[in-house]
Structures are given as C-alpha cells and as structure tokens.
Motif scaffolding. Structure first.
Motif, PDB file in Angstrom:
ATOM      1  N   PRO A   1      16.616   8.286  84.870  1.00  0.00           N
ATOM      2  CA  PRO A   1      16.925   8.339  86.127  1.00  0.00           C
ATOM      3  C   PRO A   1      16.772   7.156  86.968  1.00  0.00           C
ATOM      4  O   PRO A   1      17.142   6.968  88.138  1.00  0.00           O
ATOM      5  N   PHE A   2      15.893   6.315  86.497  1.00  0.00           N
ATOM      6  CA  PHE A   2      15.875   4.899  87.236  1.00  0.00           C
ATOM      7  C   PHE A   2      16.783   3.944  86.752  1.00  0.00           C
ATOM      8  O   PHE A   2      16.856   2.998  87.449  1.00  0.00           O
ATOM      9  N   HIS A   3      17.928   4.219  85.965  1.00  0.00           N
ATOM     10  CA  HIS A   3      18.887   3.169  85.283  1.00  0.00           C
ATOM     11  C   HIS A   3      19.956   3.341  86.484  1.00  0.00           C
ATOM     12  O   HIS A   3      20.263   4.183  86.735  1.00  0.00           O
ATOM     13  N   GLN A   4      20.372   2.225  87.157  1.00  0.00           N
ATOM     14  CA  GLN A   4      21.373   2.323  87.980  1.00  0.00           C
ATOM     15  C   GLN A   4      22.658   2.004  87.353  1.00  0.00           C
ATOM     16  O   GLN A   4      22.771   0.968  86.503  1.00  0.00           O
ATOM     17  N   TYR A   5      23.799   2.720  87.413  1.00  0.00           N
ATOM     18  CA  TYR A   5      24.997   2.601  86.697  1.00  0.00           C
ATOM     19  C   TYR A   5      25.724   1.397  87.232  1.00  0.00           C
ATOM     20  O   TYR A   5      25.823   1.287  88.566  1.00  0.00           O
TER      21      TYR A   5
ATOM     22  N   PRO B   1      30.828   4.993  81.845  1.00  0.00           N
ATOM     23  CA  PRO B   1      29.722   5.765  82.157  1.00  0.00           C
ATOM     24  C   PRO B   1      29.732   6.788  81.020  1.00  0.00           C
ATOM     25  O   PRO B   1      30.552   7.043  80.120  1.00  0.00           O
ATOM     26  N   ILE B   2      28.427   7.405  80.769  1.00  0.00           N
ATOM     27  CA  ILE B   2      28.263   8.254  79.734  1.00  0.00           C
ATOM     28  C   ILE B   2      29.036   9.531  80.060  1.00  0.00           C
ATOM     29  O   ILE B   2      28.752   9.928  81.175  1.00  0.00           O
ATOM     30  N   SER B   3      29.443  10.231  79.346  1.00  0.00           N
ATOM     31  CA  SER B   3      30.133  11.541  79.755  1.00  0.00           C
ATOM     32  C   SER B   3      29.759  12.623  78.477  1.00  0.00           C
ATOM     33  O   SER B   3      30.341  12.584  77.381  1.00  0.00           O
ATOM     34  N   ASP B   4      28.953  13.732  78.937  1.00  0.00           N
ATOM     35  CA  ASP B   4      28.539  14.395  77.938  1.00  0.00           C
ATOM     36  C   ASP B   4      29.533  15.834  77.861  1.00  0.00           C
ATOM     37  O   ASP B   4      29.252  16.765  77.495  1.00  0.00           O
ATOM     38  N   GLU B   5      30.830  15.417  78.846  1.00  0.00           N
ATOM     39  CA  GLU B   5      31.922  16.258  78.467  1.00  0.00           C
ATOM     40  C   GLU B   5      32.254  16.418  76.835  1.00  0.00           C
ATOM     41  O   GLU B   5      32.862  17.217  76.504  1.00  0.00           O
ATOM     42  N   ARG B   6      31.889  15.217  76.275  1.00  0.00           N
ATOM     43  CA  ARG B   6      32.432  14.989  74.894  1.00  0.00           C
ATOM     44  C   ARG B   6      31.067  15.409  73.863  1.00  0.00           C
ATOM     45  O   ARG B   6      31.357  15.215  72.662  1.00  0.00           O
ATOM     46  N   LEU B   7      29.992  15.831  74.569  1.00  0.00           N
ATOM     47  CA  LEU B   7      28.977  16.015  73.555  1.00  0.00           C
ATOM     48  C   LEU B   7      28.962  17.174  72.832  1.00  0.00           C
ATOM     49  O   LEU B   7      29.721  18.313  73.206  1.00  0.00           O
ATOM     50  N   THR B   8      28.880  17.121  71.365  1.00  0.00           N
ATOM     51  CA  THR B   8      28.842  18.334  70.643  1.00  0.00           C
ATOM     52  C   THR B   8      27.622  19.178  70.977  1.00  0.00           C
ATOM     53  O   THR B   8      26.412  18.805  70.754  1.00  0.00           O
ATOM     54  N   PRO B   9      27.830  20.497  71.274  1.00  0.00           N
ATOM     55  CA  PRO B   9      26.941  21.498  71.545  1.00  0.00           C
ATOM     56  C   PRO B   9      25.888  21.666  70.288  1.00  0.00           C
ATOM     57  O   PRO B   9      26.369  21.601  69.270  1.00  0.00           O
ATOM     58  N   GLY B  10      24.637  21.990  70.663  1.00  0.00           N
ATOM     59  CA  GLY B  10      23.771  22.003  69.621  1.00  0.00           C
ATOM     60  C   GLY B  10      22.136  21.521  70.065  1.00  0.00           C
ATOM     61  O   GLY B  10      22.080  21.039  71.212  1.00  0.00           O
ATOM     62  N   TRP B  11      21.129  21.856  69.098  1.00  0.00           N
ATOM     63  CA  TRP B  11      19.825  21.376  69.197  1.00  0.00           C
ATOM     64  C   TRP B  11      19.417  19.862  69.218  1.00  0.00           C
ATOM     65  O   TRP B  11      20.147  19.068  68.407  1.00  0.00           O
TER      66      TRP B  11
ATOM     67  N   LEU C   1      22.877   9.718  92.709  1.00  0.00           N
ATOM     68  CA  LEU C   1      24.255   9.652  92.023  1.00  0.00           C
ATOM     69  C   LEU C   1      24.168   8.116  91.474  1.00  0.00           C
ATOM     70  O   LEU C   1      23.619   7.230  92.098  1.00  0.00           O
ATOM     71  N   PHE C   2      25.061   8.149  90.401  1.00  0.00           N
ATOM     72  CA  PHE C   2      25.239   6.737  89.708  1.00  0.00           C
ATOM     73  C   PHE C   2      23.863   6.138  89.172  1.00  0.00           C
ATOM     74  O   PHE C   2      23.744   5.241  88.794  1.00  0.00           O
ATOM     75  N   LYS C   3      22.921   7.315  88.825  1.00  0.00           N
ATOM     76  CA  LYS C   3      21.973   6.942  87.969  1.00  0.00           C
ATOM     77  C   LYS C   3      22.236   7.690  86.606  1.00  0.00           C
ATOM     78  O   LYS C   3      23.001   8.432  86.397  1.00  0.00           O
ATOM     79  N   CYS C   4      21.304   7.353  85.611  1.00  0.00           N
ATOM     80  CA  CYS C   4      21.220   8.040  84.106  1.00  0.00           C
ATOM     81  C   CYS C   4      22.549   7.443  83.477  1.00  0.00           C
ATOM     82  O   CYS C   4      23.216   7.954  82.426  1.00  0.00           O
ATOM     83  N   GLY C   5      23.047   6.105  83.812  1.00  0.00           N
ATOM     84  CA  GLY C   5      24.194   5.624  82.976  1.00  0.00           C
ATOM     85  C   GLY C   5      25.626   6.527  83.159  1.00  0.00           C
ATOM     86  O   GLY C   5      26.467   6.165  82.597  1.00  0.00           O
ATOM     87  N   THR C   6      25.584   7.093  84.376  1.00  0.00           N
ATOM     88  CA  THR C   6      26.735   8.033  84.931  1.00  0.00           C
ATOM     89  C   THR C   6      27.259   8.358  86.109  1.00  0.00           C
ATOM     90  O   THR C   6      26.413   7.669  86.867  1.00  0.00           O
ATOM     91  N   TRP C   7      28.218   8.789  86.640  1.00  0.00           N
ATOM     92  CA  TRP C   7      28.421   8.975  87.946  1.00  0.00           C
ATOM     93  C   TRP C   7      27.752  10.086  88.409  1.00  0.00           C
ATOM     94  O   TRP C   7      27.378  10.069  89.599  1.00  0.00           O
ATOM     95  N   ASN C   8      27.721  11.158  87.691  1.00  0.00           N
ATOM     96  CA  ASN C   8      27.012  12.615  88.165  1.00  0.00           C
ATOM     97  C   ASN C   8      26.109  13.047  87.254  1.00  0.00           C
ATOM     98  O   ASN C   8      26.147  13.541  85.968  1.00  0.00           O
TER      99      ASN C   8
END
Length: 210
Positions: free
Chosen positions: A49-53, A59-69, A87-94
């Motif tokens: 959360p301290f990383h500025q995009y 951007p990282i997009s977990d829209e493509r993340l495979t669900p699982g543990w 906004l624009f933290k954590c390597g992404t926009w949202n």
C-alpha cells in the motif's frame, strides 16, 4: 507424551479393504487443507500500500487472477491491509483492501469482506473471501478474481487488529501423521506433510513420525 503420531486399534469386524478406503479418504482430506495446499504470490513488492503506481508501468489486474488459496511471500509483507489505501497504490489503479479484521488464532478461518477503492467510492465494489491463520504464523487467502479491471489486492506489513505470535505451533503436531494397527499388522500412511509440522519438529527437535 509424544503426540506427533497416533495409533488406532481397529475393530476386527472391519476388513483390510475397508481400512485402506478409510486411509485414502484421510489422505485426500489432508491434501485439501488450505494451510498446505495453496499457490503463492511471490516477489510482487508493488502490491504494498506504500508503493506508488507509475503510469509507465503495466498495472496489476487481479481481474485475471485464478481463484484459489494463496500464500503471500513478499518482503513488503503478507497482510491484506484494513486501512483504506490511496488510489494508484499497490501497483494498480484501484486497490483492494480488507473491510474487517484478519484472524489471529491458529487454525481459525474467517470470511471477510474486501472492497475496491475507485475514484467514486472507497468501497464501490465488494465481495467476501476466506482467510485462514495457519499454525506456523502465516495466513492463506482464498482469493477471487476481481470484477474490476486494473484493480489488485494489496499486501503489506500491517493490518489493524491483527496479533501475530512468535510460536504458533499449537495443534500442528496433530496433523503430522497417522498409523493404524489391526491385530499384529501395523499400517503407516504418509500423508502430505504440512510445513507447519516441519516447523514444529525443528523447533522442538522431534523426528518425523515416518
């Protein structure tokens, strides 16, 4: 008392075939244990959360993340924050954050809400994920893919209300092995060996039950 291995005397009415079936069921049940059966998210330090995009980055997009543990293995930390990231933290926009508290008792699993921080709201989209605190002092998360493009789960080194312990091995030894005795015949089953048991044995100088 050495509780690393349990012996069970089987009633003579059970056949060896029934016995083997029971052992296979135990084996597969162990394999589905999220504390030992997970994928990893490794070295994605920009999820902090301290990383500025930077707009020069993808951007990282977990829209493509495979669900699982998942187990998180990052120098930045493995805790999903429950403080609202900018906004624009954590390597992404949202950024995706935890609207709740992480479990901090060994072997406890919680179902908690996560939120997507967008330009319109700090929690415009939300859903629930499972989180388990494993004895061995680490968390695993049952992550779902995000419905929002250019959004990603944040992970860092702090989350309000989470209490970590330096010796969370209680309960680990009960998962380490199983041996069964029928008359004079002794069966030993090599279950999938959880890393929590290895940690317990190293810490207490105990040999493997196998």
């Amino acid at each position: 008392m050495n509780m690393m291995n349990r012996s069970y005397r089987v009633n003579e009415k059970y056949t060896m075939k029934q016995f083997v079936i029971v052992l296979f069921i135990i084996h597969f049940a162990k394999a589905l244990e999220p504390c030992s059966d997970y994928s990893t998210i490794t070295n994605e330090e920009s999820r902090s959360p301290f990383h500025q995009y930077s707009f020069s980055d993808t951007p990282i997009s977990d829209e493509r993340l495979t669900p699982g543990w998942y187990k998180i293995e990052m120098n930045a930390g493995s805790l999903i924050p429950n403080q609202i990231p900018e906004l624009f933290k954590c390597g992404t926009w949202n950024p995706i954050w935890l609207n709740g508290t992480l479990p901090s008792v060994p072997e406890v699993q919680a179902n908690a809400q996560v939120c997507v921080h967008t330009i319109d709201s700090v929690c415009e989209y939300s859903w629930f994920i499972n989180i388990k605190f494993c004895c061995g002092n680490y968390l695993v998360y049952e992550l779902l893919s995000s419905p929002v493009g250019n959004s990603a789960y944040c992970f860092g080194n702090s989350s309000d209300g989470f209490v970590s312990s330096s010796d969370n091995t209680i309960g680990c030894y009960t998962q380490c092995g199983l041996s069964v005795t029928k008359g004079t015949i002794r069966l030993e089953v090599k279950l999938r060996f959880p890393e929590t048991c290895v940690l317990y044995m190293r810490r207490h100088q105990t040999r493997s039950p196998f």
